[in-house]
Design a protein around this motif. Structure first.
Motif, PDB file in Angstrom:
ATOM      1  N   SER A  26       0.823  -1.214   0.000  1.00 23.49           N
ATOM      2  CA  SER A  26       0.000   0.000   0.000  1.00 23.49           C
ATOM      3  C   SER A  26       0.851   1.255   0.000  1.00 23.49           C
ATOM      4  N   TYR A  27       2.040   1.194   0.618  1.00 25.96           N
ATOM      5  CA  TYR A  27       2.974   2.315   0.641  1.00 25.96           C
ATOM      6  C   TYR A  27       4.396   1.775   0.521  1.00 25.96           C
ATOM      7  N   LYS A  28       5.242   2.517  -0.205  1.00 29.62           N
ATOM      8  CA  LYS A  28       6.621   2.094  -0.409  1.00 29.62           C
ATOM      9  C   LYS A  28       7.601   2.903   0.417  1.00 29.62           C
ATOM     10  N   ASP A  29       7.119   3.674   1.391  1.00 27.21           N
ATOM     11  CA  ASP A  29       8.039   4.500   2.157  1.00 27.21           C
ATOM     12  C   ASP A  29       8.927   3.692   3.089  1.00 27.21           C
ATOM     13  N   ASN A  30       8.485   2.472   3.456  1.00 24.87           N
ATOM     14  CA  ASN A  30       9.284   1.667   4.384  1.00 24.87           C
ATOM     15  C   ASN A  30       9.558   0.246   3.902  1.00 24.87           C
ATOM     16  N   ILE A  31       8.649  -0.343   3.136  1.00 23.19           N
ATOM     17  CA  ILE A  31       8.853  -1.714   2.672  1.00 23.19           C
ATOM     18  C   ILE A  31       8.572  -1.814   1.181  1.00 23.19           C
ATOM     19  N   ALA A  59      19.876  -4.311   6.263  1.00 25.73           N
ATOM     20  CA  ALA A  59      20.794  -5.034   5.372  1.00 25.73           C
ATOM     21  C   ALA A  59      21.227  -4.117   4.225  1.00 25.73           C
ATOM     22  N   LEU A  60      20.933  -4.535   2.968  1.00 26.06           N
ATOM     23  CA  LEU A  60      21.364  -3.749   1.814  1.00 26.06           C
ATOM     24  C   LEU A  60      20.347  -2.698   1.406  1.00 26.06           C
ATOM     25  N   GLY A  61      19.261  -2.560   2.155  1.00 30.34           N
ATOM     26  CA  GLY A  61      18.302  -1.518   1.835  1.00 30.34           C
ATOM     27  C   GLY A  61      17.023  -2.070   1.256  1.00 30.34           C
ATOM     28  N   GLN A  62      16.148  -1.161   0.901  1.00 23.56           N
ATOM     29  CA  GLN A  62      14.780  -1.498   0.533  1.00 23.56           C
ATOM     30  C   GLN A  62      14.683  -2.375  -0.719  1.00 23.56           C
ATOM     31  N   LEU A  63      15.605  -2.192  -1.665  1.00 23.57           N
ATOM     32  CA  LEU A  63      15.476  -2.910  -2.927  1.00 23.57           C
ATOM     33  C   LEU A  63      16.027  -4.331  -2.850  1.00 23.57           C
ATOM     34  N   SER A  64      16.722  -4.681  -1.797  1.00 26.57           N
ATOM     35  CA  SER A  64      17.282  -6.018  -1.632  1.00 26.57           C
ATOM     36  C   SER A  64      16.360  -6.824  -0.735  1.00 26.57           C
ATOM     37  N   LYS A  65      15.674  -7.787  -1.315  1.00 24.21           N
ATOM     38  CA  LYS A  65      14.599  -8.472  -0.596  1.00 24.21           C
ATOM     39  C   LYS A  65      15.030  -9.856  -0.113  1.00 24.21           C
ATOM     40  N   GLU A 121       0.647  -7.352   6.952  1.00 26.23           N
ATOM     41  CA  GLU A 121       0.827  -5.942   7.298  1.00 26.23           C
ATOM     42  C   GLU A 121       2.174  -5.755   7.985  1.00 26.23           C
ATOM     43  N   TRP A 122       2.656  -4.522   7.933  1.00 27.08           N
ATOM     44  CA  TRP A 122       3.940  -4.160   8.545  1.00 27.08           C
ATOM     45  C   TRP A 122       3.799  -2.808   9.236  1.00 27.08           C
ATOM     46  N   THR A 132       3.062   4.371  10.184  1.00 22.21           N
ATOM     47  CA  THR A 132       3.960   3.768   9.197  1.00 22.21           C
ATOM     48  C   THR A 132       3.367   2.501   8.584  1.00 22.21           C
ATOM     49  N   ARG A 133       2.156   2.158   8.950  1.00 18.22           N
ATOM     50  CA  ARG A 133       1.576   0.867   8.586  1.00 18.22           C
ATOM     51  C   ARG A 133       1.402   0.716   7.074  1.00 18.22           C
TER      52      ARG A 133
END
Length: 250
Positions: A26-31, A59-65, A121-122, A132-133
């Motif tokens: 729903s939002y990309k600001d954190n995950i 770890a390596l940041g948001q783009l590394s999953k 959810e996160w 931040t949800r």
């Protein structure tokens, strides 16, 4: 160091090659969800291209999953980080001395052998207000043989501010001839309705959602053979209403 960076680079390239792993948040600001990178060692060691999640600043940041499998495995190996309960919802709440930057997760895996699909959810650690949800879904084996006629009914479950006894339940009906997906899911506090159009070529759906007298949007994908399962979320201006869901064909 060069060897480690080379291994991680190969992992990221490999994960990009698995286009059948799809999802959204729903939002990309954190995950951010998507195909996982290959990690050859450590607590999150797993193959590339699996349903995965990245958390900004970890770890390596948001783009590394990392794979959702390994997130669940973290609670199995370290019970103080969380557990999977009787509803098959994995609750991840790192202790104050642990990896609090990864935040808190509540997610479930669909019980469908034709696909590996997660929804949940996160929230950031200690975010009691839910500012931040984010809700999300991610899965592999997006449906390649979408039906073009007939109907199907899905038993759907949902997650919204999960507390152990408030899982949402409901039914969605897909009309593949009319390209519509409609239904609702609810618990004692919330009823979420979905009215979406099916995009057969993309094995996806997009449309509207309703909850608590508010109108929002809905989106998701079909997974597995002959659209055997689905997952997605409903999103509203009020993040507290955002609900992730998944269902398996009856």
């Amino acid at each position: 160091m060069k060897k480690i960076l080379a291994v991680l680079a190969v992992g990221m390239i490999s994960s990009m090659a698995h286009a059948a792993t799809v999802g959204s948040q729903s939002y990309k600001d954190n995950i951010e969800v998507g195909g996982s990178m290959w990690i050859p060692f450590g607590p999150h060691a797993d193959s590339a291209g699996l349903p995965g999640v990245g958390v900004k600043g970890v770890a390596l940041g948001q783009l590394s999953k990392i794979s959702m499998r390994s997130v669940r495995k973290l609670t199995e190996q370290n019970p103080d980080y969380g557990a999977t309960d009787g509803n098959n919802v994995t609750v991840v709440t790192p202790p104050a001395h642990g990896k609090v930057a990864m935040g808190n997760f509540n997610f479930a895996q669909l019980a469908d052998s034709n696909a590996e699909v997660y929804y949940g959810e996160w929230t950031a650690h200690n975010d009691t207000a839910g500012a931040t949800r984010s809700v999300y879904y991610v899965g592999k084996d997006k449906t390649a043989n979408m039906p073009t006629s007939g109907t199907a009914t899905y038993a759907v479950k949902g997650i919204n501010q999960y507390s152990g006894n408030n899982q949402l339940n409901g039914t969605f009906t897909a009309d593949f001839g009319k390209n519509t997906l409609k239904g609702s899911l609810a618990n004692n506090a919330l009823n979420v309705g979905v009215d979406a159009k099916i995009n057969t070529a993309a094995a996806s759906f997009n449309g509207s959602a309703t909850a608590a007298g508010k109108t929002g949007t809905s989106q998701g994908h079909f997974f597995g053979n002959n659209a055997g399962s689905l997952a997605g979320f409903a999103k509203f201006d009020d993040r507290k209403l955002d609900t992730a869901f998944g269902g398996v064909k009856k």
